[in-house]
Design an enzyme around this catalytic site. Structure first.
Site, mmCIF file in Angstrom:
data_model
loop_
_atom_site.group_PDB
_atom_site.id
_atom_site.type_symbol
_atom_site.label_atom_id
_atom_site.label_comp_id
_atom_site.label_asym_id
_atom_site.label_seq_id
_atom_site.Cartn_x
_atom_site.Cartn_y
_atom_site.Cartn_z
ATOM 1 N N PRO A 1 3.119 4.446 -1.016
ATOM 2 C CA PRO A 1 2.837 5.473 -0.003
ATOM 3 C C PRO A 1 1.362 5.715 0.271
ATOM 4 O O PRO A 1 1.024 6.524 1.128
ATOM 5 C CB PRO A 1 3.486 6.727 -0.605
ATOM 6 C CG PRO A 1 3.404 6.519 -2.087
ATOM 7 C CD PRO A 1 3.577 5.035 -2.300
ATOM 8 N N GLY A 2 0.454 5.038 -0.458
ATOM 9 C CA GLY A 2 -0.945 5.112 -0.033
ATOM 10 C C GLY A 2 -1.957 5.530 -1.077
ATOM 11 O O GLY A 2 -3.144 5.621 -0.774
ATOM 12 N N GLY A 3 -1.523 5.780 -2.299
ATOM 13 C CA GLY A 3 -2.445 6.293 -3.328
ATOM 14 C C GLY A 3 -3.671 5.427 -3.551
ATOM 15 O O GLY A 3 -4.803 5.926 -3.546
ATOM 16 N N LYS A 4 -3.465 4.127 -3.715
ATOM 17 C CA LYS A 4 -4.610 3.252 -4.023
ATOM 18 C C LYS A 4 -5.514 3.118 -2.797
ATOM 19 O O LYS A 4 -6.737 3.116 -2.918
ATOM 20 C CB LYS A 4 -4.126 1.857 -4.472
ATOM 21 C CG LYS A 4 -3.174 1.898 -5.660
ATOM 22 C CD LYS A 4 -3.861 1.876 -7.003
ATOM 23 C CE LYS A 4 -3.027 2.504 -8.105
ATOM 24 N NZ LYS A 4 -1.932 1.771 -8.647
ATOM 25 N N ALA B 1 0.775 -1.250 0.000
ATOM 26 C CA ALA B 1 0.000 0.000 0.000
ATOM 27 C C ALA B 1 0.803 1.296 0.000
ATOM 28 O O ALA B 1 0.244 2.339 -0.333
ATOM 29 C CB ALA B 1 -0.959 -0.006 1.174
ATOM 30 N N CYS C 1 2.849 -0.799 -12.740
ATOM 31 C CA CYS C 1 3.115 0.405 -13.544
ATOM 32 C C CYS C 1 4.177 0.040 -14.590
ATOM 33 O O CYS C 1 5.138 0.775 -14.777
ATOM 34 C CB CYS C 1 3.545 1.570 -12.671
ATOM 35 S SG CYS C 1 4.988 1.235 -11.675
#
Ligand code: SAM
Length: 448
Positions: free
Chosen positions: A112-115, A110, A231
């Site tokens: 740095p947390g974007g999703k 997870a 990505c």
């Protein structure tokens, strides 16, 4: 100018055919920037009116905006107040592929947390998300981002993926697996990814991706969904992994949302498997960095389980914490739990999983010498419901004073704990004493 590795460029020419020149030309444009509007704090229209830089709506994600400016956002008070999170619009495409989210969600990689943030915002309180990051220092960054956004439906763990299969088998309604990859889609943004590329990198990553998925899949319920994303463009790390999930785990590939079709290209079918429902995001189709995603379903019928574990907090302690809360703010907090010395507001579904949390929810604060000391996270999550506030306008010099850690004048606040707000959005807390507000904005977050 970015020089692509020869073997990589050859493979992309074979893969893209007549589209290759458009791909090559996308390097001249430079990376696209984007942001997610924190709709748990502000409506999208109000955000658009308030945000000073030019943006454009993302056609496939309601809370997404493309940022049409190079300006840095680090010291922006609206950023500090958690009104938005920077996310590339390519990464947003995989988030947009999530179906309606309900129940327990595990984001296995997870940081740095974007999703996690996008999923938590689009899901709302019907979902509880365990945001996991195996790398502990990255998990702390993840936690900081979750705290800044003031999310109340997310807990953070730092566990190896196999622990979920072991301690929480068939427990999650959805797993998000945005896995480490060779990063070919990031070449425009991160020149170090180009430098790190070599001819073995795809096979090495594919092995790791299979291992993480095999470790974590037993934690997914029957009938549960898996969002797999990377990505990168390499079929070994993308369609081959989807084929592996279909062939080895009998998973079913689901169609993407209509709104994503125009923004993405179909996945590459292989070994007689139709993989066109997996999607490829290319910068020459839509602005953003490269991304691949596929939504899959584990066969079987899903059963909802809500058997909960009692909180580890005594009646007396909980009464003292609730007493502080009811005197200072109007938010309703259904479940409080204790972890170490800290009290947390936890999502009811958190108490249904026997996990070792780094943070079980919103860190409210601690009791010390009979007094309750609020934590910064109490202000980021519930500050907008505080009774005692110091209201600042964006151009008030006290905004910068507060964010640099200085004491500020109390003009609207009464004595006691106070939420310091900019344009009605909480930056953090403080304590008003004799007309001055003692600054409780955490040292590690202060701007210099
Ligand atoms: N989902 C994140 C987001 O949207 O901000 C980005 C995740 S990044 C692509 C992949 C993450 O996987 C990294 O944070 C990395 O530390 C983690 N990772 C690396 N090796 C891992 C492993 N063997 N098991 C689980 N996670 C791993």
């Amino acid at each position: 100018m970015i020089i692509l590795p020869i073997a990589y460029a050859e493979r992309m020419k074979r893969l893209l055919g007549s589209d290759y020149p458009r791909y090559e030309a996308s390097f001249e444009e430079g990376p696209a920037r984007g942001l997610l509007v924190n709709t748990s704090k502000v409506e999208t229209d109000a955000f658009d009116a308030l945000f000073p830089l030019p943006t454009r709506k993302i056609p496939y994600l309601e809370i997404g905006r493309r940022l049409l400016s190079e300006e840095k956002v680090g010291g922006d008070p609206l950023h500090a107040a958690g009104l938005y999170y920077m996310q590339d619009s390519g990464a947003m495409s995989s988030v947009a592929a999530l179906p309606e989210i309900k129940g327990r969600v595990l984001d296995v990689a997870a940081a740095p947390g974007g999703k996690t943030i996008a999923a938590a915002l689009t899901a709302g309180q019907d979902a509880f998300i365990v945001a996991n990051e195996v790398n502990f220092s990255r998990a702390k960054i993840l936690l900081q981002n979750v705290e800044r956004m003031g999310l109340t439906n997310v807990a953070v763990t730092s566990l190896p993926p196999r622990d979920f299969a072991r301690y929480t088998p068939e427990s999650f309604d959805m797993i998000i697996a945005d896995l480490p990859c060779s990063g070919e889609g990031m070449f425009r943004k991160e020149p170090q990814a180009v430098a790190a590329w070599n001819e073995n990198i795809n096979a090495m990553n594919a092995e790791r991706q299979k291992e993480i998925l095999s470790d974590v899949l037993p934690a997914l319920k029957k009938g549960g969904r898996l969002l797999y994303s990377t990505c990168t463009y390499a079929p070994e790390e993308n369609e081959e992994i989807v084929a592996y999930l279909i062939e080895k785990y009998d998973m079913r590939l689901l169609p993407p949302r209509e709104s994503l079709l125009a923004a993405t290209a179909p996945g590459i079918s292989l070994r007689g498997l139709d993989l066109t429902n997996a999607r490829r995001f290319y910068p020459f189709i839509e602005a953003g960095e490269g991304q691949f995603f596929a939504l899959l379903e584990k066969r079987g019928e899903r059963i909802y389980t809500t058997k909960s574990i009692p909180p580890k907090v005594s009646i007396n302690e909980e009464r003292r914490v609730r007493d502080f809360l009811s005197r200072n703010l109007s938010a309703e907090i259904p479940v409080i739990n204790k972890q170490g010395e800290d009290y947390y507001a936890v999502h009811p579904l958190a108490r249904t999983l026997p996990l070792r949390y780094l943070s079980e929810g919103v860190r409210l604060g601690e009791l010390s010498g009979g007094k309750f000391l609020p934590h910064h996270n109490l202000f980021t999550a519930y500050g907008d419901t505080f009774y005692n506030t110091e209201e600042l306008a964006l151009d008030d010099p006290r905004v910068t004073e507060y964010l640099t850690g200085l004491e500020i004048d109390a003009r609207s606040a009464k004595e006691g704990y106070v939420a310091v707000r900019v344009n009605g959005h909480t930056l953090g807390g403080g304590k008003a004493v004799d007309g001055r507000i003692k600054n409780h904005y955490p040292k590690g977050l202060r701007i210099r």
